[in-house]
Design a protein around this motif. Structure first.
Motif, mmCIF file in Angstrom:
data_model
loop_
_atom_site.group_PDB
_atom_site.id
_atom_site.type_symbol
_atom_site.label_atom_id
_atom_site.label_comp_id
_atom_site.label_asym_id
_atom_site.label_seq_id
_atom_site.Cartn_x
_atom_site.Cartn_y
_atom_site.Cartn_z
ATOM 1 N N GLU A 148 -51.319 -26.726 -6.997
ATOM 2 C CA GLU A 148 -51.995 -27.938 -6.553
ATOM 3 C C GLU A 148 -51.199 -28.673 -5.491
ATOM 4 O O GLU A 148 -51.781 -29.316 -4.603
ATOM 5 C CB GLU A 148 -52.244 -28.877 -7.741
ATOM 6 C CG GLU A 148 -53.293 -28.408 -8.715
ATOM 7 C CD GLU A 148 -54.703 -28.508 -8.152
ATOM 8 O OE1 GLU A 148 -55.032 -29.552 -7.550
ATOM 9 O OE2 GLU A 148 -55.470 -27.544 -8.302
ATOM 10 N N ILE A 149 -49.872 -28.594 -5.557
ATOM 11 C CA ILE A 149 -49.055 -29.386 -4.619
ATOM 12 C C ILE A 149 -48.246 -28.493 -3.671
ATOM 13 O O ILE A 149 -47.244 -28.915 -3.105
ATOM 14 C CB ILE A 149 -48.143 -30.360 -5.386
ATOM 15 C CG1 ILE A 149 -47.436 -29.703 -6.595
ATOM 16 C CG2 ILE A 149 -48.972 -31.520 -5.928
ATOM 17 C CD1 ILE A 149 -46.204 -28.970 -6.290
ATOM 18 N N THR A 150 -48.701 -27.246 -3.475
ATOM 19 C CA THR A 150 -48.036 -26.342 -2.536
ATOM 20 C C THR A 150 -48.021 -26.936 -1.128
ATOM 21 O O THR A 150 -49.049 -27.374 -0.617
ATOM 22 C CB THR A 150 -48.744 -24.979 -2.497
ATOM 23 O OG1 THR A 150 -48.673 -24.381 -3.789
ATOM 24 C CG2 THR A 150 -48.097 -24.059 -1.470
ATOM 25 N N GLY A 151 -46.856 -26.959 -0.507
ATOM 26 C CA GLY A 151 -46.727 -27.466 0.851
ATOM 27 C C GLY A 151 -46.590 -28.970 0.959
ATOM 28 O O GLY A 151 -46.506 -29.507 2.066
ATOM 29 N N LEU A 152 -46.558 -29.656 -0.175
ATOM 30 C CA LEU A 152 -46.423 -31.111 -0.165
ATOM 31 C C LEU A 152 -44.990 -31.490 -0.547
ATOM 32 O O LEU A 152 -44.445 -30.974 -1.514
ATOM 33 C CB LEU A 152 -47.410 -31.750 -1.148
ATOM 34 C CG LEU A 152 -48.878 -31.363 -0.979
ATOM 35 C CD1 LEU A 152 -49.734 -32.056 -2.036
ATOM 36 C CD2 LEU A 152 -49.369 -31.699 0.431
ATOM 37 N N ASP A 153 -44.410 -32.366 0.205
ATOM 38 C CA ASP A 153 -43.015 -32.773 0.000
ATOM 39 C C ASP A 153 -42.966 -33.885 -1.048
ATOM 40 O O ASP A 153 -42.790 -35.060 -0.732
ATOM 41 C CB ASP A 153 -42.419 -33.251 1.324
ATOM 42 C CG ASP A 153 -40.963 -33.671 1.192
ATOM 43 O OD1 ASP A 153 -40.312 -33.234 0.219
ATOM 44 O OD2 ASP A 153 -40.495 -34.461 2.039
ATOM 45 N N CYS A 154 -43.126 -33.483 -2.319
ATOM 46 C CA CYS A 154 -43.157 -34.485 -3.378
ATOM 47 C C CYS A 154 -42.324 -34.019 -4.565
ATOM 48 O O CYS A 154 -42.054 -32.825 -4.726
ATOM 49 C CB CYS A 154 -44.590 -34.768 -3.820
ATOM 50 S SG CYS A 154 -45.502 -33.306 -4.371
ATOM 51 N N ASN A 155 -41.936 -34.958 -5.392
ATOM 52 C CA ASN A 155 -41.214 -34.650 -6.621
ATOM 53 C C ASN A 155 -42.227 -34.357 -7.725
ATOM 54 O O ASN A 155 -43.203 -35.096 -7.889
ATOM 55 C CB ASN A 155 -40.339 -35.848 -7.018
ATOM 56 C CG ASN A 155 -39.603 -35.606 -8.318
ATOM 57 O OD1 ASN A 155 -39.041 -34.541 -8.535
ATOM 58 N ND2 ASN A 155 -39.605 -36.605 -9.194
ATOM 59 N N VAL A 156 -42.018 -33.280 -8.474
ATOM 60 C CA VAL A 156 -42.979 -32.854 -9.487
ATOM 61 C C VAL A 156 -42.372 -32.995 -10.883
ATOM 62 O O VAL A 156 -41.234 -32.569 -11.128
ATOM 63 C CB VAL A 156 -43.418 -31.396 -9.265
ATOM 64 C CG1 VAL A 156 -44.390 -30.958 -10.359
ATOM 65 C CG2 VAL A 156 -44.056 -31.239 -7.902
#
Length: 369
Positions: A148-156
């Motif tokens: 879901e968050i591939t390529g997004l610069d976020c903390n998971v």
């Protein structure tokens, strides 16, 4: 006594009641224990049938909430938001997170569904999504949802759903022996994507094979209304085996589970992530048959805690229901293991602790920058 950090929670709360709304109740209860919580309720519909229906009124409410958020952000240290991953609500929530960024307030985006990859298929949409999610904290319900968050610069952070505190108050029956006819339960809001027609078709196969069953359908009307459901039941020729009892109060759900031999939930909902009703059935000691989508394969484990079937496959579903009755000792073992898993992995105390720690970590990181 030190002053508690002020946190905004933008969430959908019941009514109408659905899985995300119920989890939002747990989340705000947990956050209120640790922080000075300011809740901005995102209420756009009073019934399930209106949830996905766009209206001018909903647009005006969304804009009003944006104004309320702008007034609240300067006095707050973090924004916790139940973020819609698809549809028109996705763009609304993108606006709210961008407003938080404008005020330099970090956001925690809790995803209760799937759909982000569909919302970044064009370069412009991908640019918007990256801008919204960059440097923010995203809560996913399971490891399998990381695409879901591939390529997004976020903390998971992975935080699974939880069950009510009293979910394990009553012990389950020590032995499982299916009744004749087999008592099958469907419990969910009546949406086509939840696989209800697949179950009806599978029950038609059971009837054609001479397999005795009684199907109970419980849940509030959604995009399937009562009259249409009755027509479907008639069309599949299972009127004498099927009853629809409507919506069920929370305090009556355990009784319904106790009166069932199998819980069958062949969902194919594209936004499905971690359906609470499956966890509730497992915690109640009801053997579960569901589909191999979303995070379901992470906790409904074949030959360990339940059965998985492909979506939209009534033949396989019918055979799986029959198989569950042929080996009662194995089915009994599976349901006990499912209950134990729920007690450890989906405990309310675990959820409360993890949500609190996640927000605290965001506040600590923000204050150090």
């Amino acid at each position: 006594m030190s002053k508690r950090s002020r946190v905004i929670a933008m969430v959908q709360l019941p009514p109408p009641m659905h899985g995300a709304a119920k989890m939002n109740l747990h989340a705000i209860a947990a956050l209120a224990k640790a922080f000075d919580l300011h809740v901005i309720e995102m209420r756009f519909a009073r019934n399930l049938a209106d949830i996905t229906r766009p209206t001018i009124k909903k647009l005006l409410i969304a804009l009003l909430l944006a104004v309320r958020l702008c007034f609240a952000l300067p006095r707050s240290q973090a924004l916790y938001i139940s973020f819609a991953p698809c549809g028109a609500a996705y763009y609304r929530d993108c606006l709210y997170v961008l407003l938080a960024k404008l005020f330099r307030v970090p956001a925690i985006l809790h995803l209760h569904g799937r759909g982000l990859p569909l919302m970044r298929r064009s370069p412009v949409k991908f640019w918007l999504q990256k801008r919204v999610f960059a440097k923010q904290t995203v809560v996913l319900l399971g490891e399998i949802l990381r695409p879901e968050i591939t390529g997004l610069d976020c903390n998971v952070v992975i935080i699974a759903n939880c069950l009510d505190e009293d979910a394990f108050a009553a012990p389950i029956n020590p032995d499982w022996q299916p009744e004749t006819p087999l008592r099958i339960l469907w419990l969910s809001n009546l949406f086509r994507a939840k696989g209800l027609e697949t179950l009806l078709a599978a029950c038609q196969r059971l009837k054609d094979l001479g397999f005795a069953f009684d199907l109970t359908i419980a849940g509030a009307e959604g995009d399937i209304r009562k009259a249409e459901l009755e027509a479907l039941i008639t069309g599949y020729g299972i009127n004498s085996n099927t009853r629809y009892i409507g919506a069920v109060r929370a305090e009556d759900r355990r009784k319904l589970f106790d009166q069932s031999d199998l819980f069958v939930f062949p969902t194919n909902y594209t936004n499905e992530a971690q359906p609470l009703v499956v966890l509730e059935a497992m915690a109640a000691g009801v053997p579960v048959i569901t589909t191999s989508i979303a995070t379901l394969p992470e906790f409904v484990l074949p030959d360990q805690t339940g059965w998985l079937c492909p979506p939209n496959d009534p033949d396989k579903l019918a055979l799986t229901m029959i198989e569950a009755t042929r080996h009662p000792a194995n089915t009994n073992k599976l349901r006990h293991q499912a209950r134990l898993m729920c007690e450890t992995r989906f405990a309310h105390a675990r959820f409360t602790d993890e949500i609190g720690k996640t927000v605290s970590a965001v506040l600590t990181q923000s204050s150090s920058q």
